[in-house]
Design a protein around this motif. Structure first.
Motif, PDB file in Angstrom:
ATOM      1  N   ALA A 210      28.529 -12.057 -49.786  1.00 23.26           N
ATOM      2  CA  ALA A 210      29.213 -12.470 -51.011  1.00 23.26           C
ATOM      3  C   ALA A 210      28.848 -13.925 -51.283  1.00 23.26           C
ATOM      4  O   ALA A 210      28.763 -14.742 -50.370  1.00 23.26           O
ATOM      5  CB  ALA A 210      30.732 -12.325 -50.872  1.00 23.26           C
ATOM      6  N   ALA A 211      28.589 -14.245 -52.549  1.00 23.62           N
ATOM      7  CA  ALA A 211      28.069 -15.567 -52.912  1.00 23.62           C
ATOM      8  C   ALA A 211      29.041 -16.701 -52.590  1.00 23.62           C
ATOM      9  O   ALA A 211      28.620 -17.838 -52.417  1.00 23.62           O
ATOM     10  CB  ALA A 211      27.722 -15.590 -54.400  1.00 23.62           C
ATOM     11  N   ASP A 212      30.332 -16.406 -52.500  1.00 24.01           N
ATOM     12  CA  ASP A 212      31.309 -17.470 -52.282  1.00 24.01           C
ATOM     13  C   ASP A 212      31.598 -17.706 -50.796  1.00 24.01           C
ATOM     14  O   ASP A 212      32.525 -18.430 -50.452  1.00 24.01           O
ATOM     15  CB  ASP A 212      32.616 -17.151 -53.018  1.00 24.01           C
ATOM     16  CG  ASP A 212      33.238 -15.846 -52.552  1.00 24.01           C
ATOM     17  OD1 ASP A 212      32.543 -15.053 -51.887  1.00 24.01           O
ATOM     18  OD2 ASP A 212      34.418 -15.612 -52.869  1.00 24.01           O
ATOM     19  N   GLU A 213      30.807 -17.082 -49.904  1.00 25.16           N
ATOM     20  CA  GLU A 213      31.028 -17.226 -48.470  1.00 25.16           C
ATOM     21  C   GLU A 213      29.868 -17.974 -47.814  1.00 25.16           C
ATOM     22  O   GLU A 213      28.726 -17.844 -48.233  1.00 25.16           O
ATOM     23  CB  GLU A 213      31.183 -15.858 -47.801  1.00 25.16           C
ATOM     24  CG  GLU A 213      32.399 -15.086 -48.280  1.00 25.16           C
ATOM     25  CD  GLU A 213      32.448 -13.686 -47.691  1.00 25.16           C
ATOM     26  OE1 GLU A 213      33.521 -13.282 -47.248  1.00 25.16           O
ATOM     27  OE2 GLU A 213      31.407 -13.020 -47.682  1.00 25.16           O
ATOM     28  N   PHE A 214      30.177 -18.734 -46.776  1.00 24.36           N
ATOM     29  CA  PHE A 214      29.148 -19.454 -46.020  1.00 24.36           C
ATOM     30  C   PHE A 214      28.537 -18.531 -44.977  1.00 24.36           C
ATOM     31  O   PHE A 214      29.248 -17.893 -44.217  1.00 24.36           O
ATOM     32  CB  PHE A 214      29.761 -20.682 -45.342  1.00 24.36           C
ATOM     33  CG  PHE A 214      28.818 -21.369 -44.399  1.00 24.36           C
ATOM     34  CD1 PHE A 214      27.764 -22.129 -44.888  1.00 24.36           C
ATOM     35  CD2 PHE A 214      28.972 -21.231 -43.032  1.00 24.36           C
ATOM     36  CE1 PHE A 214      26.886 -22.750 -44.013  1.00 24.36           C
ATOM     37  CE2 PHE A 214      28.098 -21.850 -42.154  1.00 24.36           C
ATOM     38  CZ  PHE A 214      27.055 -22.612 -42.650  1.00 24.36           C
ATOM     39  N   TRP A 215      27.207 -18.456 -44.964  1.00 23.55           N
ATOM     40  CA  TRP A 215      26.484 -17.613 -44.009  1.00 23.55           C
ATOM     41  C   TRP A 215      25.479 -18.451 -43.238  1.00 23.55           C
ATOM     42  O   TRP A 215      25.018 -19.490 -43.719  1.00 23.55           O
ATOM     43  CB  TRP A 215      25.729 -16.496 -44.751  1.00 23.55           C
ATOM     44  CG  TRP A 215      26.599 -15.383 -45.206  1.00 23.55           C
ATOM     45  CD1 TRP A 215      27.695 -15.469 -46.018  1.00 23.55           C
ATOM     46  CD2 TRP A 215      26.454 -14.004 -44.899  1.00 23.55           C
ATOM     47  NE1 TRP A 215      28.239 -14.235 -46.231  1.00 23.55           N
ATOM     48  CE2 TRP A 215      27.486 -13.304 -45.552  1.00 23.55           C
ATOM     49  CE3 TRP A 215      25.545 -13.275 -44.133  1.00 23.55           C
ATOM     50  CZ2 TRP A 215      27.640 -11.942 -45.471  1.00 23.55           C
ATOM     51  CZ3 TRP A 215      25.695 -11.897 -44.063  1.00 23.55           C
ATOM     52  CH2 TRP A 215      26.741 -11.242 -44.715  1.00 23.55           C
ATOM     53  N   ILE A 216      25.107 -17.987 -42.041  1.00 25.56           N
ATOM     54  CA  ILE A 216      24.079 -18.661 -41.239  1.00 25.56           C
ATOM     55  C   ILE A 216      23.198 -17.604 -40.580  1.00 25.56           C
ATOM     56  O   ILE A 216      23.668 -16.516 -40.238  1.00 25.56           O
ATOM     57  CB  ILE A 216      24.721 -19.586 -40.180  1.00 25.56           C
ATOM     58  CG1 ILE A 216      23.657 -20.435 -39.508  1.00 25.56           C
ATOM     59  CG2 ILE A 216      25.524 -18.795 -39.159  1.00 25.56           C
ATOM     60  CD1 ILE A 216      24.230 -21.606 -38.718  1.00 25.56           C
ATOM     61  N   CYS A 217      21.897 -17.917 -40.436  1.00 24.23           N
ATOM     62  CA  CYS A 217      20.936 -16.969 -39.893  1.00 24.23           C
ATOM     63  C   CYS A 217      20.523 -17.377 -38.484  1.00 24.23           C
ATOM     64  O   CYS A 217      20.248 -18.552 -38.223  1.00 24.23           O
ATOM     65  CB  CYS A 217      19.698 -16.906 -40.799  1.00 24.23           C
ATOM     66  SG  CYS A 217      18.443 -15.732 -40.237  1.00 24.23           S
ATOM     67  N   CYS A 218      20.465 -16.410 -37.568  1.00 27.72           N
ATOM     68  CA  CYS A 218      19.999 -16.665 -36.207  1.00 27.72           C
ATOM     69  C   CYS A 218      18.487 -16.847 -36.230  1.00 27.72           C
ATOM     70  O   CYS A 218      17.760 -16.003 -36.780  1.00 27.72           O
ATOM     71  CB  CYS A 218      20.373 -15.497 -35.289  1.00 27.72           C
ATOM     72  SG  CYS A 218      19.719 -15.664 -33.605  1.00 27.72           S
TER      73      CYS A 218
END
Length: 255
Positions: A210-218
């Motif tokens: 979702a665009a309003d959430e912070f994500w991080i990639c391994c």
């Protein structure tokens, strides 16, 4: 549910919410908390079960003593096979049994609270829209997303994986001091972002991007995670040179 209120109905939405929460707990045990889960499943102990709870937590414990139990019970003896097969295969086996148990619990509620044919079909369709625990743990969910992507999406996701996090990347490219845009342009950008990354699944909870959430990639397995699922904030991500998810970190730490 209070046994003194036998006619109090349980809605499809409530049962689905219960299913998602229990599912999130089991996925957490098999991914972000896999080291702790592995240690708790000692083959020297008695028959152990993996439980997922409505508060999105998990527990390895002995089966219920009451007969018949209040709810269907998970698979017995998941700990016995731990050292008899490769860890990846063992986790996949536990995941399959977890999927079967979640369906049993959901449709137990459906039978108990009088769901009709339409309700049962709607519940199944809601459940079926989510990737299974097995698909999340084995990586099949990620592969299915890649197969659906077009060539252009592949190129954009490749550049996307080189960044630290979705949220912080957009903030650095478009600082607050930049030229303001009208509402229509902003709306179109949000829609494009949703279309581009909408099939991306969190490696921890299995939920969609979702665009309003912070994500991080391994940087090791290239799986994306909600920052909240792996306890990484945007500020902390700025200081991480190479991010390793809990599963990759545990694999390297274990002898």
């Amino acid at each position: 549910m209070d046994g003194g209120q036998p006619y109090n109905p349980r809605t499809v939405e409530e049962v689905f919410r219960d299913f998602k929460s229990r599912r999130a707990g089991i996925i957490k045990a098999l991914t972000t908390d896999v080291e702790e889960f592995y240690q708790q499943c000692d083959p020297e102990k008695e028959n152990l079960c993996l439980y997922g709870y409505p508060n999105e937590q998990w527990e390895v414990n002995l089966p219920a003593e009451e007969v018949p139990p209040e709810l269907p019970e998970p698979a017995l003896g998941i700990n016995f096979a731990r050292d008899g097969m490769p860890e990846k295969d063992w986790l996949a086996l536990v995941a399959v049994h977890g999927d079967a148990w979640l369906l049993a619990v959901a449709f137990y509620f459906g039978a108990r609270f009088g769901f009709d044919k339409a309700d049962r079909k709607r519940l199944f369709n809601m459940i079926n829209d989510l990737p299974t625990i097995f698909e999340v743990v084995s990586g099949l969910a990620k592969k299915q997303v890649k197969e659906k992507s077009t060539v252009s999406n592949h190129s954009s996701s490749k550049s996307k994986s080189n960044s630290k996090a979705k949220g912080s990347e957009q903030q650095s490219k478009f600082p607050k001091a930049s030229t303001p845009k009208d509402e229509d342009e902003e709306g179109l950008e949000e829609e494009d972002d949703e279309e581009e990354h909408g099939d991306t699944l969190c490696g921890s909870c299995g939920e969609n991007y979702a665009a309003d959430e912070f994500w991080i990639c391994c940087d090791i397995c290239e799986v994306w995670f909600h920052g909240s699922c792996v306890k990484i904030t945007p500020a902390r991500a700025e200081h991480i040179k190479q991010y390793k998810c809990p599963a990759c970190t545990n694999k390297r730490a274990r002898p």
